[in-house]
Design an enzyme around this catalytic site. Structure first.
Site, mmCIF file in Angstrom:
data_model
loop_
_atom_site.group_PDB
_atom_site.id
_atom_site.type_symbol
_atom_site.label_atom_id
_atom_site.label_comp_id
_atom_site.label_asym_id
_atom_site.label_seq_id
_atom_site.Cartn_x
_atom_site.Cartn_y
_atom_site.Cartn_z
ATOM 1 C CG HIS A 260 9.639 -6.251 -8.720
ATOM 2 N ND1 HIS A 260 8.840 -6.778 -8.133
ATOM 3 C CD2 HIS A 260 10.789 -6.351 -8.407
ATOM 4 C CE1 HIS A 260 9.129 -7.463 -7.290
ATOM 5 N NE2 HIS A 260 10.413 -7.445 -6.997
ATOM 6 C CG HIS B 277 9.163 -10.259 -3.821
ATOM 7 N ND1 HIS B 277 9.364 -9.354 -2.791
ATOM 8 C CD2 HIS B 277 10.231 -9.899 -4.842
ATOM 9 C CE1 HIS B 277 10.372 -8.476 -3.163
ATOM 10 N NE2 HIS B 277 10.939 -8.823 -4.153
#
Lengths: 211, 334
Positions: B56, B218
């Protein structure tokens, strides 16, 4: 009464049992989870074994704390913190203690189950390791009440945990990834309950073999 | 899989080494860990720690610095860090005033951070935690009970970090972080999937003309798939979902974050931002501050998320305070 070296022996057998059942646990998890429970548990318990080999434990509490930390650091996923919590609760029960009695075992099962309930925000009947652990605690507590021998107490926990694990086949998963399957999780044994039963079986088997 | 990596199993370690070498004045790596810690740790403030699975970037390590995080813990890609690592981060930043943990709402993260919190408390360190759940798209998804935490987490870092920098105590820093969480909502969408290096193939697939609304960071499923429409129409859809959950009225003041998931050109993010501002203006809502860029990515996913945070005078003040970190800079008077 068990002394420190006996507890180390039992933990060693626990690690070997998990390693031996790695494929089995992974298969169970493959059916309803992400298929890594056996791999994760065997990796974690390999580090428990390493911890045991290193030695240098001040007492039983210290032993469980170090093994718990090994699990926490190396199992990963949800099982890492759940098993880690169980071991750290055992460490608190055995704080500064050199030996362990049957009553301590019952207390460990109780506190471990409470810790896992809190950590996983779960309870009995939700198709988790608690469905093996809580019956094991109840059976062990009953055996103590009835004045049974230490080995009988360990065996009672082993049998109840195994029955509880098999019993999870009938349950609908409500926690973890298996819960997304809903009704489709029925017919499959929960891998966490299965590994918990193996862990408790190893404790009973170790002391039975020692006799 | 087409990626600039060496070996999948080395990606995390090599990334952390690279970050450490890029920002030596901001951060350092704690030996034998995947924890990055702020270089100029102030002696007299609450510590702010966050972390989570990697993939991320710049979250979370990029937000280490003045006015934001004191340490960040990097887990394997899309996997929570373990409690022992989080515990090391807590110990490293505690200056006796306590530590706030900012956790994104994923079951693994919550469990691992909670456990680290207990371990630190056993050692006498005061620890508080907040759980960010800004994503309005879905309840209970692949990794979550409840709502997911996404880009809004960066605004929690910004504001809680500023509160800590001002010397506020742990209770007040926590309360402030909780106010941000209560006042912010996000939602995202994807144009293309991402590939976890160890898996080697994309975690879902989308047709050439298809998008997924409400996607997680995700690649977890969102609410639905639809044909690609205009940027304005997509923005309108996400905006409506956000406002349905957190209505705004004329006179309200907000902060806006338009966050790229990694493979979306800034040009497109600015186009989205233009529409968000128009929609807010149409409601009589004032935008106090805007962030457009890549703040909370999802490996190489294409797509974006919109975050809207309703402000009050305290939150405005803290948002305007200086943040000096590799990934987010605000020049303030404090």
């Amino acid at each position: 009464m068990a002394e420190l070296n006996q507890i180390i022996g039992a933990l060693r057998l626990m690690a070997e049992t998990i390693e031996k059942n790695k494929e089995h646990l992974t298969e169970l998890d493959g059916a309803i989870g992400d298929g890594d429970h056996g791999i994760n548990m065997s990796r974690g318990f390999a580090f428990v074994k390493e911890t045991l080999d290193k030695g240098g434990f001040q007492n039983a509490g210290d032993l469980f704390k170090k093994c718990g930390m090994a699990l926490v650091a190396h199992v990963g996923g949800a099982s890492g913190p759940l098993y880690g919590t169980a071991f750290l609760r055992a460490a608190m029960v055995l704080k500064d203690r050199e030996d362990v009695h049957a009553a301590d075992y019952v207390q460990i099962l109780k506190d471990a189950a409470e810790g896992i309930k809190m950590r996983g925000k779960s309870d009995r009947g939700e198709k988790t390791m608690l469905d093996a652990l809580i019956p094991a605690y109840e059976a062990a507590a009953d055996a103590v009440q009835q004045g049974k021998s230490a080995q009988e107490i360990l065996n009672a926990a082993k049998v109840a945990a195994a029955e509880g694990a098999v019993g999870t086949e009938k349950l609908v998963a409500q926690k973890g990834r298996a819960s997304y399957l809903g009704e489709r999780s029925i017919g499959h044994q929960d891998p966490g309950a299965a590994s918990a039963a193996l862990v408790l079986a190893a404790v009973a088997d170790y002391f039975a073999a020692e006799k | 899989m087409k990626k600039l990596i060496n070996k999948p199993e080395n990606a995390l370690d090599e990334m952390l080494e690279g970050m450490t070498k890029a920002y030596p004045t901001y951060l350092r790596r704690l030996d034998q860990t995947d924890v990055l810690v702020r270089q100029d740790l102030s002696a007299d403030k609450v510590g702010v720690v966050s972390g989570g699975g990697s993939g991320h970037e710049p979250a979370h390590c990029g937000y280490i610095g003045k006015g934001m995080l004191d340490a960040a813990v990097a887990g394997a890609i899309f996997t929570s860090p373990t409690p022992d690592q989080i515990y090391e981060a807590i110990k490293a930043v505690d200056r006796g005033k306590g530590v706030l943990l900012v956790i994104k709402n994923y079951s693994g993260d919550v469990m691992n951070f909670d456990m680290a919190k207990e371990m630190a408390e056993m050692e006498g360190i005061q620890v508080a935690s907040v759980v960010v759940n800004d994503d309005v798209a879905v309840e209970n998804s692949t990794f979550t009970a409840g709502r997911r935490g996404i880009a809004g987490t960066v605004l929690v870092h910004k504001i809680a970090g500023a509160a800590a920098e001002r010397g506020w105590d742990l209770d007040k820093v926590k309360e402030t972080a909780e106010k941000v969480i209560a006042n912010e909502r996000s939602m995202g969408m994807a144009l293309s999937p991402c590939t976890v290096p160890a898996a080697g193939k994309p975690n879902f697939s989308l047709a050439e003309d298809e998008i997924e609304i409400g996607i997680g960071i995700h690649g977890e499923p969102g609410t639905h798939r639809e044909k690609l429409v205009s940027a304005d129409a997509i923005t309108q859809e996400l905006f409506d979902r956000i406002l349905a959950d957190y209505p705004l009225k004329s006179g309200d003041e907000v902060a806006v974050m338009v966050n790229g998931l990694a493979s979306t050109p800034l040009m497109e993010l600015y186009i989205i931002n233009k529409k968000v501002h128009e929609l807010l203006e149409g409601l009589g809502v004032t935008v106090h501050q805007t962030f457009v860029g890549e703040y909370m990515t999802a490996l190489e996913m294409a797509g974006m998320s919109i975050t809207i945070l309703k402000l009050d005078s305290d939150l405005k003040m803290l948002l305007d305070d200086t943040a000096d970190t590799p990934a987010l800079k605000v020049i303030g008077t404090k």
